[in-house]
Write a protein that holds these residues in place. Structure first.
Motif, PDB file in Angstrom:
ATOM      1  N   THR A 190       0.864  -1.179   0.000  1.00  0.00           N
ATOM      2  CA  THR A 190       0.000   0.000   0.000  1.00  0.00           C
ATOM      3  C   THR A 190       0.901   1.230   0.000  1.00  0.00           C
ATOM      4  O   THR A 190       2.057   1.150   0.446  1.00  0.00           O
ATOM      5  N   PRO A 191       0.398   2.358  -0.462  1.00  0.00           N
ATOM      6  CA  PRO A 191       1.238   3.566  -0.496  1.00  0.00           C
ATOM      7  C   PRO A 191       1.702   3.992   0.896  1.00  0.00           C
ATOM      8  O   PRO A 191       2.786   4.565   1.049  1.00  0.00           O
ATOM      9  N   ASP A 192       0.882   3.673   1.907  1.00  0.00           N
ATOM     10  CA  ASP A 192       1.231   4.138   3.259  1.00  0.00           C
ATOM     11  C   ASP A 192       1.802   3.012   4.132  1.00  0.00           C
ATOM     12  O   ASP A 192       1.819   3.114   5.348  1.00  0.00           O
ATOM     13  N   MET A 193       2.254   1.949   3.503  1.00  0.00           N
ATOM     14  CA  MET A 193       2.828   0.860   4.290  1.00  0.00           C
ATOM     15  C   MET A 193       4.017   1.351   5.122  1.00  0.00           C
ATOM     16  O   MET A 193       4.869   2.079   4.629  1.00  0.00           O
ATOM     17  N   VAL A 194       4.038   0.933   6.382  1.00  0.00           N
ATOM     18  CA  VAL A 194       5.146   1.321   7.253  1.00  0.00           C
ATOM     19  C   VAL A 194       6.315   0.376   6.988  1.00  0.00           C
ATOM     20  O   VAL A 194       6.145  -0.843   6.960  1.00  0.00           O
ATOM     21  N   ASN A 195       7.493   0.934   6.783  1.00  0.00           N
ATOM     22  CA  ASN A 195       8.656   0.118   6.436  1.00  0.00           C
ATOM     23  C   ASN A 195       9.890   0.691   7.115  1.00  0.00           C
ATOM     24  O   ASN A 195      10.641   1.451   6.523  1.00  0.00           O
ATOM     25  N   PRO A 196      10.114   0.322   8.384  1.00  0.00           N
ATOM     26  CA  PRO A 196      11.257   0.887   9.100  1.00  0.00           C
ATOM     27  C   PRO A 196      12.561   0.525   8.397  1.00  0.00           C
ATOM     28  O   PRO A 196      12.699  -0.574   7.864  1.00  0.00           O
ATOM     29  N   PRO A 197      13.520   1.438   8.377  1.00  0.00           N
ATOM     30  CA  PRO A 197      14.776   1.150   7.689  1.00  0.00           C
ATOM     31  C   PRO A 197      15.457  -0.096   8.246  1.00  0.00           C
ATOM     32  O   PRO A 197      15.476  -0.314   9.456  1.00  0.00           O
ATOM     33  N   HIS A 198      15.974  -0.897   7.361  1.00  0.00           N
ATOM     34  CA  HIS A 198      16.571  -2.190   7.722  1.00  0.00           C
ATOM     35  C   HIS A 198      17.950  -2.261   7.096  1.00  0.00           C
ATOM     36  O   HIS A 198      18.081  -2.490   5.896  1.00  0.00           O
ATOM     37  N   PHE A 199      18.956  -2.027   7.897  1.00  0.00           N
ATOM     38  CA  PHE A 199      20.321  -2.121   7.402  1.00  0.00           C
ATOM     39  C   PHE A 199      20.909  -3.482   7.782  1.00  0.00           C
ATOM     40  O   PHE A 199      20.370  -4.171   8.649  1.00  0.00           O
ATOM     41  N   PRO A 200      22.008  -3.875   7.147  1.00  0.00           N
ATOM     42  CA  PRO A 200      22.577  -5.202   7.438  1.00  0.00           C
ATOM     43  C   PRO A 200      22.964  -5.383   8.906  1.00  0.00           C
ATOM     44  O   PRO A 200      23.075  -6.516   9.383  1.00  0.00           O
ATOM     45  N   VAL A 201      23.205  -4.289   9.598  1.00  0.00           N
ATOM     46  CA  VAL A 201      23.520  -4.383  11.031  1.00  0.00           C
ATOM     47  C   VAL A 201      22.581  -3.459  11.800  1.00  0.00           C
ATOM     48  O   VAL A 201      22.060  -2.489  11.248  1.00  0.00           O
ATOM     49  N   ALA A 202      22.394  -3.783  13.083  1.00  0.00           N
ATOM     50  CA  ALA A 202      21.426  -3.035  13.892  1.00  0.00           C
ATOM     51  C   ALA A 202      21.930  -1.622  14.151  1.00  0.00           C
ATOM     52  O   ALA A 202      23.093  -1.416  14.500  1.00  0.00           O
ATOM     53  N   ASP A 203      21.030  -0.670  13.989  1.00  0.00           N
ATOM     54  CA  ASP A 203      21.402   0.736  14.170  1.00  0.00           C
ATOM     55  C   ASP A 203      20.934   1.214  15.547  1.00  0.00           C
ATOM     56  O   ASP A 203      19.894   1.844  15.671  1.00  0.00           O
ATOM     57  N   GLY A 204      21.684   0.848  16.572  1.00  0.00           N
ATOM     58  CA  GLY A 204      21.387   1.359  17.912  1.00  0.00           C
ATOM     59  C   GLY A 204      20.329   0.581  18.670  1.00  0.00           C
ATOM     60  O   GLY A 204      20.263   0.659  19.894  1.00  0.00           O
ATOM     61  N   GLU A 205      19.501  -0.163  17.952  1.00  0.00           N
ATOM     62  CA  GLU A 205      18.427  -0.928  18.607  1.00  0.00           C
ATOM     63  C   GLU A 205      18.263  -2.237  17.847  1.00  0.00           C
ATOM     64  O   GLU A 205      18.198  -2.223  16.615  1.00  0.00           O
ATOM     65  N   VAL A 206      18.203  -3.337  18.590  1.00  0.00           N
ATOM     66  CA  VAL A 206      17.959  -4.622  17.922  1.00  0.00           C
ATOM     67  C   VAL A 206      16.475  -4.946  17.999  1.00  0.00           C
ATOM     68  O   VAL A 206      15.805  -4.605  18.979  1.00  0.00           O
ATOM     69  N   HIS A 207      15.979  -5.623  16.952  1.00  0.00           N
ATOM     70  CA  HIS A 207      14.536  -5.868  16.865  1.00  0.00           C
ATOM     71  C   HIS A 207      14.155  -7.327  16.740  1.00  0.00           C
ATOM     72  O   HIS A 207      12.976  -7.644  16.647  1.00  0.00           O
ATOM     73  N   HIS A 208      15.131  -8.211  16.687  1.00  0.00           N
ATOM     74  CA  HIS A 208      14.820  -9.640  16.803  1.00  0.00           C
ATOM     75  C   HIS A 208      16.092 -10.375  17.221  1.00  0.00           C
ATOM     76  O   HIS A 208      17.214  -9.875  16.990  1.00  0.00           O
ATOM     77  N   VAL A 209      15.913 -11.515  17.839  1.00  0.00           N
ATOM     78  CA  VAL A 209      17.057 -12.339  18.215  1.00  0.00           C
ATOM     79  C   VAL A 209      17.792 -12.724  16.927  1.00  0.00           C
ATOM     80  O   VAL A 209      17.167 -13.144  15.956  1.00  0.00           O
ATOM     81  N   GLY A 210      19.096 -12.543  16.946  1.00  0.00           N
ATOM     82  CA  GLY A 210      19.879 -12.921  15.772  1.00  0.00           C
ATOM     83  C   GLY A 210      20.268 -11.747  14.899  1.00  0.00           C
ATOM     84  O   GLY A 210      21.042 -11.908  13.957  1.00  0.00           O
ATOM     85  N   GLU A 211      19.731 -10.567  15.173  1.00  0.00           N
ATOM     86  CA  GLU A 211      20.128  -9.403  14.373  1.00  0.00           C
ATOM     87  C   GLU A 211      21.619  -9.146  14.589  1.00  0.00           C
ATOM     88  O   GLU A 211      22.149  -9.279  15.698  1.00  0.00           O
ATOM     89  N   ILE A 212      22.312  -8.753  13.538  1.00  0.00           N
ATOM     90  CA  ILE A 212      23.769  -8.620  13.590  1.00  0.00           C
ATOM     91  C   ILE A 212      24.147  -7.298  14.256  1.00  0.00           C
ATOM     92  O   ILE A 212      23.639  -6.235  13.868  1.00  0.00           O
TER      93      ILE A 212
END
Lengths: 789, 273
Positions: free
Chosen positions: A87-109
């Protein structure tokens, strides 16, 4: 003699079965550095600090980069791609190859070690000290919907999108208002850990002369990966070569663009040294996307005879922590199939996508379609019991076109089914199962007070293959087309070289494509060499997923062959001093109509095209043609599966005793490969029904990440499948083919759980959650007995 | 899945292995078939500094007639047990249980001594040893001693073996035609038992449970009930008494207790027929 339709042995197998297949991990290059990932043990936490000093001093360590280091190095010009903003308004938080200050799932680099070998990399990774501040965890869709805490601190809601497909809301309302029978059922599609035999792996090799980089990846999608690496890293597309060597299965889990790939490419590029990583099994449960993950609610409205009036569906779909390549679109791939094989006047579908602090979800064999098939086929059984008729009868009463053959039929979910013929598929499956005898035995056991109950379940599925008409994908907001490219060239020696953009990872494309080419050009299949899976050799392609290879890539090859024959015919006519209109082509030989003794082999013409000594005026030398096939419509395979289970009342154990599958994938190129796909597909669907499922605790930890706890069924657990086929050619392509890679999975989970529920019906059990473990089944029986007393 | 680094010592004899154990103390672990130890090392749940490989001590691989018992070398592979004619005649329960361990690959590598010394309550073979009233021979710097099965399993992955002792032989009293049964309930053929029950009748009936407590254990209440002539159903009713079953995705305490009763009853009935 036709090659298409014969069960030719796979060309690929001698190499693969004798250990000669070269997978990514088999490719060794001098000077390579191994990445060792430091992964978050928390599902949601702030990273206070990372101390890599001890790791940096460890033996064999070349460098340690924290997430902060890496994000500051300018390696990436954008986040990991999501190609399907639904959808045009879909929320899509930025996802970089490594965690940027906050991790969001177990296993994030959170940090990466580069070391001389993988053992030193793993040892050093353990020495990196990360100070985390744990945050509240959203560990399930239910948690997400409650919206009490956020998956990402930056979010205002965990809801990523709302996607509706309600062609006629008034008609839908009226259907339910007028219904005699109303089914309202909820099902859970548990998260699945895709378990390909070969784990993922990556090796990025910068060229010694600088500027170019070769990425070896255990991927299903080298072409898409190439584009996405360019878009994410800023390295020009022309400087990137992606090679998928032998790839040991994917099931959707290898169609993504992953953090490890982007780390390897950019670090190799920066350091000028090869960088590699091979996933361990323990990592796979966290570092590779998972499948399914939906809470489904399906409602059926039916008249007094059980004829469907309307179907209404709502999904709460688990996206996981981030949007990967097609994460948000997976439920939509199923949205059009919630009316199944049935004539349904009114339809409505809505899906809410939810973030959770779990590993991202994405495509897994069937991707949205097994979920849809499960919901409608389970609901139909419930409707049958409400109406008081058998599961076979409820289906017959509702089949599209009354179960008769049809072509190009519009269905209420706004699609046009290419062709179908559902009645014979059910008839044949029931006949092969010995349905009448099974029902008699079931009744005898019940009457005799047996503690071993028999359950019989069926499912008539339809699925969407041949992804996809590019316009249709555009309409769904997908960021690419669905065509496939092929080149067919005849070499001076008369051999044929085929270049395909379709990328096999176990499907046997080399064999099937050879068969198609053999028939089209009248050559021996052994004389056909198929090149693929290397973007330098096959620059144009859209790869392998969604049972698309044959119906799109195979058709492209057939069309290219037709063009080769057309050109060869002109040369033949020129050589034989005849009119091209009078030329006949059969079995690889060109002849003039009415003069059968005058003939030229296509190999001879190929040599003539190569020497170019005597070509028609203005004709270019060489016999080579290419095409891009963009299908006008999807293909819709279907079939009926019947599962027979025996349930041990004392232990709750479910034994799959017999399994019958009557599939229709249109015209078959290689029946042995078709049967193999059906076998594997069934086992994978049965796995979801009875054994598999990623389990998470309230902190977002997967509690069964290893093969000791995550139970993938083995051949020992499977009965001998009984397979049969009907053939209803597709109208979507000139070969009449449909696709069969996912069919087994799409039909089997519903058939098995319908069987289990059928077997448990004497105890008053109407539903059981997947996987139907012995403990769950036993408890359902106990609850049923308690309720009955 | 990548083990921590370790030193590797290949023992040339049982005495050499004992010497290595004495030298390295609790840093050392014996490596036999490796099918329990290596997975633990790959998960880094075990990080021994020194691995003492006894896998090539062929003189500890044998199945001999010891008169009133069968003597089995500790390094005898499961595959040798499950194909042994001597065991078929004299200790059929052990032979059958060996055939139920893991899959063929595991059974070609795994050893009887290794399985027993690991002391895993979810393993099949400890239950057989208990039900058959067997014993083991432990060899240390001070010589040999015999430990009965009842005294051998002391806790979760703990046995009566000393740090410097090597399990060299397993002794199984000849079954003398006693009825037997092994009931293993698992979800896939190669899996550990969710619950299991090993039964051997005869003069000294033995009933042992798999995965019903921290250590391999006998079902003492069931044995007493059989001795006093109870029916299979009545004896099985007390199968879960005194157990402390684990809780995992496969089963909670109540379900495992139920399974223990079902499997013991089935085992008793099968052993009687």
């Amino acid at each position: 003699m036709s090659s298409v339709g014969t069960p030719m042995l796979r060309k690929e197998d001698p190499k693969l079965l004798t250990g000669e297949g070269k997978y990514v991990d088999d490719i060794q290059v001098a000077g390579q550095l191994w990445m060792g990932m430091v992964r978050s043990p928390y599902a949601h936490a702030t990273i206070n600090s990372v101390d890599a000093s001890a790791a940096a001093e460890a033996p064999g360590v070349h460098a340690v980069y924290t997430a902060t280091d890496l994000l500051g190095m300018g390696l990436w010009i954008g986040p990991l791609p999501c190609a399907w903003p639904v959808t045009p308004d879909m929320v899509n938080p930025p996802h970089f190859p490594v965690a940027d200050g906050e991790v969001h799932h177990v296993g994030e680099i959170v940090a990466v070690v580069l070391a001389d070998d993988r053992y030193r990399a793993a040892d050093a990774a353990e020495l990196v000290v990360v100070d985390y501040e744990p945050l509240p965890v959203v560990a399930s869709v239910a948690d997400a919907v409650a919206d009490a805490s956020m998956v990402h601190s930056s979010l205002e809601s965990n809801k990523a999108y709302h996607w509706p497909l309600i062609p006629d809301p008034d008609a839908l309302e009226a259907a339910f208002a007028n219904a005699t029978h109303h089914v309202d059922a909820s099902f859970v599609q548990q998260r699945m850990i895709p378990s390909a035999m070969e784990p993922r792996g990556v090796l990025a090799v910068p060229s010694p002369h600088g500027g170019d980089i070769t990425l070896y990846s255990a991927t299903q999608v080298p072409h898409i990966l190439k584009v996405m690496v360019a878009a994410t890293t800023g390295i020009p597309e022309s400087k990137i070569r992606v090679i998928a060597p032998a790839v040991g299965g994917g099931f959707g889990a290898k169609l993504n663009v992953n953090p490890d790939e982007l780390l390897a490419v950019t670090l190799a590029n920066k350091l000028g040294r090869p960088v590699r990583w091979t996933e361990t099994r323990s990592e796979a449960a966290f570092s590779t996307h998972q499948g399914r993950g939906q809470n489904q609610r399906i409602e059926l409205a039916a008249d007094g005879d059980g004829k469907l009036l309307g179907v209404r569906v709502h999904l709460d779909a688990d996206m996981g922590a981030y949007m990967m390549l097609i994460t948000p679109g997976v439920p939509l791939l199923g949205s059009f199939l919630y009316t199944g094989v049935y004539a349904v006047p009114a339809f409505g579908f809505t899906c809410d996508g939810w973030f959770t602090n779990l590993t991202p979800t994405d495509a897994y064999r069937g991707a949205g379609r097994p979920e849809a098939s499960y919901a409608i086929e389970r609901a139909m059984d419930i409707l049958a019991s409400k109406v008081g008729i058998g599961p076979d009868e409820i289906r017959r009463r509702n089949y599209l076109a009354g179960g008769e053959h049809f072509e190009n039929l519009d269905v209420p979910s706004t699609l046009t089914f290419d062709s179908g013929h559902y009645g014979p598929s059910l008839d044949r499956a029931l006949e092969l199962a010995g349905y009448g005898d099974l029902r008699a035995e079931q009744q005898a056991r019940r009457d005799g007070g047996s503690t071993k109950q028999l359950g019989i379940g069926m499912c008539t599925y339809v699925e969407i293959c041949g992804l996809a008409p590019s316009r249709a994908l555009g309409g769904l907001g997908y960021g690419a087309g669905g065509w496939e490219h092929a080149t067919v060239r005849m070499l001076p020696t008369g051999k044929v070289e085929v270049v395909s953009g379709s990328t096999p990872h176990g499907q046997g494309h080399e064999t099937s494509w050879s068969q198609i080419v053999a028939d089209k050009l009248g050559v021996d299949p052994a004389d056909v060499e198929v090149l693929h899976s290397d973007t330098a050799i096959s620059p144009l392609g859209l790869d392998t997923y969604g049972s698309r290879s044959l119906a799109v890539g195979g058709v492209a090859i057939a069309n290219a062959c037709d063009k080769v024959v057309e050109k060869a015919k002109l040369i033949a006519a020129h050589s034989m001093e005849a009119s091209a209109d009078d030329m006949e082509f059969d079995g690889g030989m060109f002849s003039v109509a009415g003069s059968p003794d005058k003939a030229m082999a296509i190999q001879e013409i190929a040599f003539g095209a190569f020497t170019a000594h005597d070509l028609p005026d203005g004709m270019e030398p060489n016999l080579q043609e290419q095409t891009t096939w963009d299908p006008p419509n999807f293909a819709f395979p279907f079939g009926t599966h019947v599962a027979v289970v025996e349930i041990d009342e004392d232990t709750g154990n479910v034994e799959l005793q017999n399994y019958i599958a009557v599939d229709d994938c249109g015209v078959q190129v290689n029946p042995m490969i078709v049967a193999g796909q059906v076998h594997g597909g069934i086992a994978q669907g049965v796995g979801q029904a009875l054994w598999e499922g990623a389990n998470y605790d309230e902190d977002g930890n997967c509690t069964n990440p290893s093969f000791m706890d995550y139970l993938v069924p083995s051949p020992t657990e499977m009965p001998n499948f009984t397979l049969d086929f009907t053939v209803t050619p597709s109208t979507s392509n000139p070969l009449g083919v449909k696709g069969v890679g996912e069919a087994g999975t799409i039909g089997s989970a519903a058939a098995v759980i319908n069987a289990v529920c059928d077997g448990l019906s004497p105890y008053g059990v109407t539903d059981i959650e997947m996987p139907a473990t012995p403990q769950r089944v036993w408890r359902a029986i106990q609850d049923g007995k308690g309720g009955a007393s | 899945m990548i083990p921590a680094s370790f030193e590797y010592v290949e023992a040339a004899s049982a005495d050499a292995a004992i010497a290595a154990l004495t030298e390295h103390g609790d840093e050392a672990k014996l490596l036999a078939g490796g099918h329990s130890l290596i997975p633990l090392m790959r998960f880094r749940l075990a990080t021994p500094g020194v691995l003492v490989d006894i896998g090539r001590l062929d003189d500890l691989s044998y199945i001999n007639d010891g008169g009133d018992h069968i003597a089995i070398g500790a390094l005898t592979r499961h595959r040798a047990l499950e194909t042994s004619d001597m065991l078929a005649a004299e200790a059929p329960l052990l032979r059958h249980v060996a055939s139920q361990v893991g899959d063929p690959q595991v059974r070609h590598r795994g050893t009887l001594g290794g399985s027993l010394a690991h002391g895993d309550p979810a393993s099949d073979l400890p239950a057989a040893l208990l039900a058959m009233g067997g014993s083991v021979v432990a060899k240390g710097p001070g010589g040999e001693r015999v430990i009965t099965a009842d005294d051998f399993f002391t806790g979760f992955l703990e046995t009566a073996l000393g740090e410097d002792e090597l399990l060299t032989e397993i002794r199984i009293p000849k079954a003398g035609g006693a009825g037997w049964s092994y009931q293993k309930f698992n979800r896939r053929a190669q899996d550990w038992a969710i619950v299991g029950a090993a039964v051997q009748l005869g003069a000294n009936p033995g009933v042992a449970l798999v995965n019903m407590g921290p250590a391999p254990m006998r079902a003492g209440g069931v044995e007493a009930a059989i001795a006093s002539g109870s029916s299979a159903a009545d004896a099985a009713a007390v199968a879960a008494a005194g157990t402390e079953p684990p809780v995992d995705l496969n089963g909670d305490e109540a379900y495992r207790a139920h399974l223990a009763r079902v499997l013991v009853e089935r085992g008793l009935i099968e052993a009687q027929t």
